[in-house]
Design an enzyme around this catalytic site. Structure first.
Site: not given
Length: 278
Positions: A42, A119
């Site tokens: 990701s 993230k």
């Protein structure tokens, strides 16, 4: 008279040594740095599956989430930070706390599952965030993207989980070249970083998210392959992340292995050792 040997039982001494070592390691991990393996794609191309890094816990201060957790469902281990340090949970504050900055790569504890995620911080408290045609809008200002060629990787099983990459160039057979469009995105505060695009999808067009006070909005750099704040927690995403759930900042890759195991030395990525994370 001969001097009496007062050496203790070697088994007891060994156990004491192990206990002391574990206590020292626990304090070090709780207060300073936490090891973190990148399990998914990701955050490509910034972070690759198999990158190993230490999370700087001193960057934002401490909360219940600073306590280490060990969650291994396959063997029934669930030592979550809330169980060990839950007394500090609930007030959304931090000891020696400092605000994270937009663009930081952050490790945080998922608000519902308790798993650790990594993230990029996109939205601060009070911000209005929207994605239109793949472009992030922050308080009405576009985070501009400039084309930066392509990101290429082999179509093969990646990491211990054997994940296969998604490709912009359609179905790619084993051993073929998987390609994604690459761009450099610049946030309103001037932080620039690479992002990847696979193709049009629902997450490229969202409504407006207003970030609540005391919470943050995160996105993965691999924009079309990231479960992040664009999806609510009830839909398998991350949603907004409270300040107290932040663990620390990812500053530097220490080691990287492209194989199914770190023991496969022929898959080590020497060009990523001690690489700064931007």
């Amino acid at each position: 008279m001969a001097k009496t040997d007062k050496t203790g039982n070697p088994i007891v001494e060994t156990i004491k040594t192990i206990v002391y070592a574990l206590l020292i390691a626990g304090v070090f991990r709780t207060l300073f740095f936490q090891p973190f393996w990148i399990p998914s794609g990701s955050m490509k191309p910034t972070l690759l599956i198999g990158d190993f890094l230490f999370v700087n816990k001193m960057a934002y201060g401490y909360s219940y989430a600073s306590c280490p957790s060990v969650i291994v469902p396959s063997v029934g281990i669930n030592l979550d930070a809330k169980k060990m340090c839950g007394v500090f949970d609930g007030d959304n504050t931090r000891l020696f706390g400092s605000e994270p900055e937009r663009g930081d790569v952050v490790v945080f504890r998922h608000p519902t599952s308790g798993h650790d995620y990594i993230k990029r911080l996109i939205g601060l408290p009070g911000d209005r965030i929207q994605v239109t045609d793949g472009i992030v809008q922050i308080n009405g200002e576009a985070a501009g993207q400039v084309a930066d060629g392509e990101f290429e990787e082999l179509m093969e099983l990646q990491g211990p989980q054997g994940l296969r990459p998604r490709c912009a160039n359609g179905a790619v057979g084993q051993g073929g070249m998987c390609i994604k469009d690459r761009a450099i995105e610049t946030l309103p505060n001037g932080v620039s970083h690479p992002v990847l695009n696979i193709g049009p999808q629902a997450s490229d067009r969202t409504g407006v998210y207003t970030v609540p006070e005391g919470e943050y909005f995160f996105m993965g750099d691999n924009r079309d392959n990231s479960a992040d704040s664009r999806l609510a927690q009830t839909a398998g995403g991350v949603g907004f992340v409270p300040f107290e759930n932040i663990i620390g900042r990812a500053d530097r890759i220490v080691f990287s292995s492209g194989g199914r195991s770190m023991l496969y030395f022929w898959t080590w990525r020497s060009d990523r050792f001690f690489k700064a994370i931007k």
